[in-house]
Write a protein that holds these residues in place. Structure first.
Motif: not given
Length: 178
Positions: A4-6, A10-11, A13, A60, A62, A115
């Motif tokens: 997951v990249f946040d 938003d995310s 996945s 992943g 953030d 994002m």
């Protein structure tokens, strides 16, 4: 298991295979565009997304955990760099050399670009720097000659294509020179 990249509420996945492709196409672009110290730190963050080294389903980040810079102009310049990397990847930069067609990569890249575009970088709180975003001493600056991309040094010996055992073809110039 996936990754997951946040960012910006938003995310993104992705499956392990999708993440590998996402990182590979970004790696081709970041290797082409990196020129400033911050750029090489971002490349280092991408190197840390190599599941062949870090483990499948274990990567992943953030966007809020990235040290975008102390001043508004530094943060704007850093964000612009990430957007240019994604844009170059969306232009299929060197995808013909991958040896496979990444059919879902444009969707992942467009989602990630949205994002980053919506994200408003802020200074990291005191003491938070270095937890996720590699510091200047850990910046990726070496080149992988066989693959013509950045090497993952100082993290490990080899680029993300070396860790997969990729048969990434040599450059047309190298092939012509025998």
């Amino acid at each position: 298991m996936g990754n997951v990249f946040d960012g910006a509420g938003d995310s993104l996945s992705m499956s392990n295979g999708g993440t590998a492709v996402f990182v590979e196409v970004l790696w081709l672009a970041v290797s082409e565009l990196a020129s400033r110290p911050w750029d090489f730190r971002f490349a280092s963050l991408l190197a840390l997304q190599d599941q062949n080294v870090m483990g499948r389903g274990a990567v992943g980040f953030d966007l809020a955990d990235i040290d975008w810079g102390d001043t508004p102009s530094e943060r704007a310049e850093a964000k612009d760099f990430v957007l240019r990397v994604v844009d170059l990847a969306l232009q299929r930069h060197r995808w013909d050399e991958l040896g496979y067609e990444p059919p879902y990569a444009p969707t992942y890249l467009e989602h990630f670009r949205a994002m980053v575009g919506a994200f408003v970088p802020a200074p990291l709180p005191a003491g938070a720097a270095g937890d996720v975003f590699p510091g200047p001493a850990m910046a990726v600056t070496a080149s992988c000659v066989p693959h013509r991309v950045l090497n993952a040094l100082p993290h490990w010996d080899g680029c993300i294509f070396c860790t997969t055992g990729s048969v990434f073809p040599p450059s047309p110039q190298a092939a012509a020179n025998g």
